[in-house]
Design a protein around this motif. Structure first.
Motif, short mmCIF file in Angstrom:
data_model
loop_
_atom_site.label_atom_id
_atom_site.label_comp_id
_atom_site.label_asym_id
_atom_site.label_seq_id
_atom_site.Cartn_x
_atom_site.Cartn_y
_atom_site.Cartn_z
N LEU A 37 39.48 44.20 29.00
CA LEU A 37 39.61 43.11 29.97
C LEU A 37 40.88 42.30 29.74
CD1 LEU A 37 35.94 41.74 30.03
CD2 LEU A 37 37.03 43.12 31.79
N LYS A 83 43.34 35.53 31.60
CA LYS A 83 42.44 36.33 30.75
C LYS A 83 41.07 35.67 30.65
CE LYS A 83 46.03 38.46 27.88
NZ LYS A 83 46.58 38.59 26.50
N THR A 86 39.20 36.43 33.77
CA THR A 86 38.76 37.82 33.79
C THR A 86 37.50 38.02 32.95
OG1 THR A 86 41.02 38.62 34.09
CG2 THR A 86 39.43 40.19 33.21
N ALA A 90 33.79 39.02 34.53
CA ALA A 90 33.13 40.25 34.10
C ALA A 90 31.71 39.97 33.60
CB ALA A 90 33.94 40.93 33.01
#
Length: 229
Positions: A37, A83, A86, A90
């Protein structure tokens, strides 16, 4: 000159993306999946090492990782806003998937099956929510709806709305569900009074209140199991 430990610079055997492609998703550790990721670490550690450190901060608990805010994630060197978003996205997808899988079972056969359906929805919330599950005569879920958000008192739950919805969807059974963010499982006096209020009102329409569950992150309390209905 400092370098960033990007996954593409690793040996083939150490690259999580290639490992997933060649050996399957089940072969990857949680840290390796998180590393995919974020893509890269920082000048001092690889993406996997950074992911391991982030997971260690939550005792390697993915549920706890999903509760971290963007700012908390960004406190780790090498994790910027993109990040952090993300990772959050997720883990939220994973939580929603778990909720959908539980709902697809449809039929309620026990208090445990109610917990499976509702825990992904309300079990980890920082505030209280009150929900009603509407069932047909085979105990299959016809609908589930949030009735209130915040404190749980009889005045916050509109009994007429509950019964109106029950008639509209053709429900013959109701299950009341709310969460306790504190983790306490003992029902309050308000919880008990509300249960009696809804049960009495539903009886006049031949609709049964089958249970009332108090849900926390890892456990639940069932009025039916404790013979409190």
């Amino acid at each position: 000159m400092s370098t960033t430990f990007t996954i593409k610079n690793w040996s083939q055997d150490d690259q999580p993306r290639e490992k997933l492609r060649d050996k399957g998703k089940d072969t990857l550790s949680d840290a390796e999946l998180v590393a995919i990721l974020i893509g890269s670490g920082n000048k001092d550690e690889s993406a996997v090492a950074l992911s391991q450190r982030i997971l260690a901060s939550t005792n390697n608990n993915l549920s706890e990782l999903g509760k971290l805010s963007l700012s908390q994630l960004m406190n780790f060197k090498g994790i910027g806003e993109a990040k952090a978003i993300t990772i959050t996205a997720a883990l939220e997808l994973g939580r929603r998937r778990r909720g959908e899988e539980a709902t697809q079972k449809k039929k309620i056969i026990s208090s445990a099956s109610v917990f499976e359906v509702m825990q992904p929805i309300i079990g980890e919330l920082p505030h209280e929510e009150f929900w009603i599950i509407y069932l047909n005569n085979s105990n299959k879920i016809l609908s589930k709806q949030q009735l209130s958000k915040g404190g749980i008192t009889g005045t916050l739950v509109d009994v007429r709305l509950v019964l109106k919805t029950a008639l509209e969807v053709g429900a013959v059974g109701l299950i009341l569900v709310h969460n306790h963010p504190s983790g306490a499982l003992k029902p309050s006096l308000s919880d008990q009074q509300l249960t009696k209020k809804l049960k009495l009102a539903a009886q006049s329409l031949d609709i049964k209140v089958l249970d009332h569950l108090i849900v926390t992150e890892k456990a639940y309390f069932s009025f039916a199991d404790e013979q409190m209905l």
